[in-house]
Design an enzyme around this catalytic site. Structure first.
Site, PDB file in Angstrom:
ATOM      1  N   SER A 127       0.674   3.712   1.853  1.00 48.26           N
ATOM      2  CA  SER A 127       0.988   4.140   3.222  1.00 48.26           C
ATOM      3  C   SER A 127       2.289   3.500   3.694  1.00 48.26           C
ATOM      4  CB  SER A 127      -0.140   3.757   4.174  1.00 48.26           C
ATOM      5  OG  SER A 127      -1.370   4.103   3.615  1.00 48.26           O
ATOM      6  N   CYS A 166       0.852  -1.189   0.000  1.00 48.88           N
ATOM      7  CA  CYS A 166       0.000   0.000   0.000  1.00 48.88           C
ATOM      8  C   CYS A 166       0.889   1.241   0.000  1.00 48.88           C
ATOM      9  CB  CYS A 166      -0.905  -0.024   1.226  1.00 48.88           C
ATOM     10  SG  CYS A 166      -1.963   1.405   1.430  1.00 48.88           S
ATOM     11  N   HIS A 176       5.154   5.439   1.989  1.00 51.05           N
ATOM     12  CA  HIS A 176       5.451   6.740   2.604  1.00 51.05           C
ATOM     13  C   HIS A 176       6.523   6.604   3.691  1.00 51.05           C
ATOM     14  CE1 HIS A 176       2.463   8.794   0.376  1.00 51.05           C
ATOM     15  NE2 HIS A 176       1.422   8.306   0.997  1.00 51.05           N
ATOM     16  N   CYS A 207      -7.311  -2.877   3.430  1.00 50.40           N
ATOM     17  CA  CYS A 207      -7.046  -1.425   3.481  1.00 50.40           C
ATOM     18  C   CYS A 207      -7.635  -0.701   2.275  1.00 50.40           C
ATOM     19  CB  CYS A 207      -5.554  -1.126   3.601  1.00 50.40           C
ATOM     20  SG  CYS A 207      -5.206   0.651   3.574  1.00 50.40           S
ATOM     21  N   HIS A 250       0.155  -3.718   6.129  1.00 53.78           N
ATOM     22  CA  HIS A 250      -1.064  -3.580   6.933  1.00 53.78           C
ATOM     23  C   HIS A 250      -2.301  -3.980   6.157  1.00 53.78           C
ATOM     24  CE1 HIS A 250      -0.611   0.030   4.550  1.00 53.78           C
ATOM     25  NE2 HIS A 250      -1.917   0.129   4.600  1.00 53.78           N
TER      26      HIS A 250
HETATM   27 ZN   LIG Z   1      -3.075   1.035   3.261  1.00 55.11          ZN
END
Ligand SMILES: [Zn+2]
Ligand SMILES: [Zn+2]
Length: 367
Positions: A40, A38, A43, A167, A61
């Site tokens: 995220s 993902c 990042h 997610c 996640h």
């Molecule tokens: Zn995510």
């Protein structure tokens, strides 16, 4: 177990052997079967959110797996169950939780990790605690997670598809149904067509939006968006995307969604809505970055601007429902998996994501 560990902001994950503990009273030990990559996670790897990093860190996640063992206080989940993990872990007793907003639980730190003074859930070869990103850490062969971050799903649901629900799909579809409450017959623009944006487009399609405009710089992503429900596409390389959307809709959409996390695209999403419209920001805009909108326009045009995290989910209910939509053929997840990789190929997977080559790359841990 083997796991991909982030030790600094160098941009690379190291595959290491780490030790994972047995479940405590409220914990569930899960064999990871599949984990999506993902943005995220990216990042933290690329350093843009590294101020929040706690090294060594186990990222990942968006995952699904099979329960290996449970603690004595776990209810509704048993060994052998197929489950999805969710970072919207909740305490169950704070005001946010008790008013139906568990996705913004104010006591989340109580369940994300074991409390100080206790044996860490995961340690590295030097005995140092390995921090689980969002309390999950799915880039490892096993996950040890609080029961309030785990939901049981049907055994019919393929786990490599279920992972996406953990997610990106919940974030996008949830933003449509829960955060914005898109009405049938309305018009929608989605800025950014990665995993979350494509899920938002699918959500808008399911919600009966009559016009769904996908906005992205990559033609490949616009093609995928069209396959999965977009009725129109806008490429900012062809000119100002706001002007293009206003032109297509005779003055703006009812709902816009931003799935990138940039000041520019968030302001563009706001610029795309009509008077009375609602702009929903899902992207991870870094702290300290301020959005600028015209205050008079906001007021005089009765526009609305809101944030949405994890699709305002109630994941223990929503995720099994999303699986049902997939199994019924109405939510397309097969088409979202652009690449399946092994744990050892994880750095290549993130490079592909950075280059815009995939909607989702998914790690298959084998069964
Ligand atoms: Zn995510
Ligand atoms: Zn709570």
């Amino acid at each position: 177990m083997r796991a991909a560990i982030l030790r600094d902001d160098s941009g690379t994950l190291n595959i290491e052997d780490v030790t994972i503990d047995k479940p405590d009273r409220n914990e569930v030990l899960i064999k990871t079967v599949a984990s999506g990559l993902c943005h995220s996670d990216l990042h933290f790897i690329d350093g843009s959110w590294s101020f929040l990093a706690m090294y060594p860190m186990l990222l990942g996640h968006e995952a699904a797996g099979v329960v290996q063992a449970i603690g004595e206080d776990v209810v509704g989940i048993q060994a052998g169950d197929h489950v999805i993990t969710c970072l919207s872990m909740f305490c169950g007793y704070c005001e946010r939780c008790l008013t139906g907003h568990s996705y913004i639980c104010s006591e989340r730190q109580q369940v994300q990790a074991r409390q100080p003074g206790n044996q860490p859930r995961i340690i590295d070869n030097d005995g140092a605690e390995v921090n689980q990103f969002t309390g999950i850490g799915s880039f490892g062969e096993e996950m040890l997670v609080h029961q309030n971050g785990v939901v049981k799903i049907s055994n019919d649901m393929p786990l490599d598809r279920a992972a996406l629900v953990g997610c990106g799909v919940t974030t996008g579809v949830g933003a449509v149904f829960r955060s914005a409450e898109v009405k049938p017959g309305s018009t929608v623009a989605v800025v950014g067509c990665g995993g979350v944006g494509i899920s938002t487009i699918q959500g808008a399609h399911l919600a009966g939006a009559r016009q769904i405009i996908a906005v992205d710089l990559e033609q490949q992503k616009l093609d995928w968006a069209t396959q999965l429900g977009a009725t129109h596409t806008v490429n900012p390389n062809d000119g100002d995307p706001v002007a293009q959307v206003l032109e297509l809709t005779s003055g703006g959409v009812d709902y816009s969604f931003e799935a990138i996390g940039l000041k520019q695209t968030a302001e563009q999403a706001y610029g795309m809505i009509r008077a009375g419209g609602l702009a929903t920001i899902m992207g991870m805009i870094p702290p300290g970055v301020n959005l600028e909108i015209d205050g008079a326009d906001l007021f005089l045009s009765a526009k609305r601007l809101q944030g949405s995290i994890m699709g305002s989910n109630n994941f223990k209910v929503d995720m099994p429902h999303l699986c049902d939509l997939y199994l019924g053929g109405r939510l397309k997840l097969d088409e979202m998996v652009s690449r399946t990789i092994t744990l050892d190929e994880i750095n290549d997977g993130f490079t592909a994501m950075k280059n815009g080559e995939v909607v989702r790359a998914v790690i298959d841990f084998g069964t």
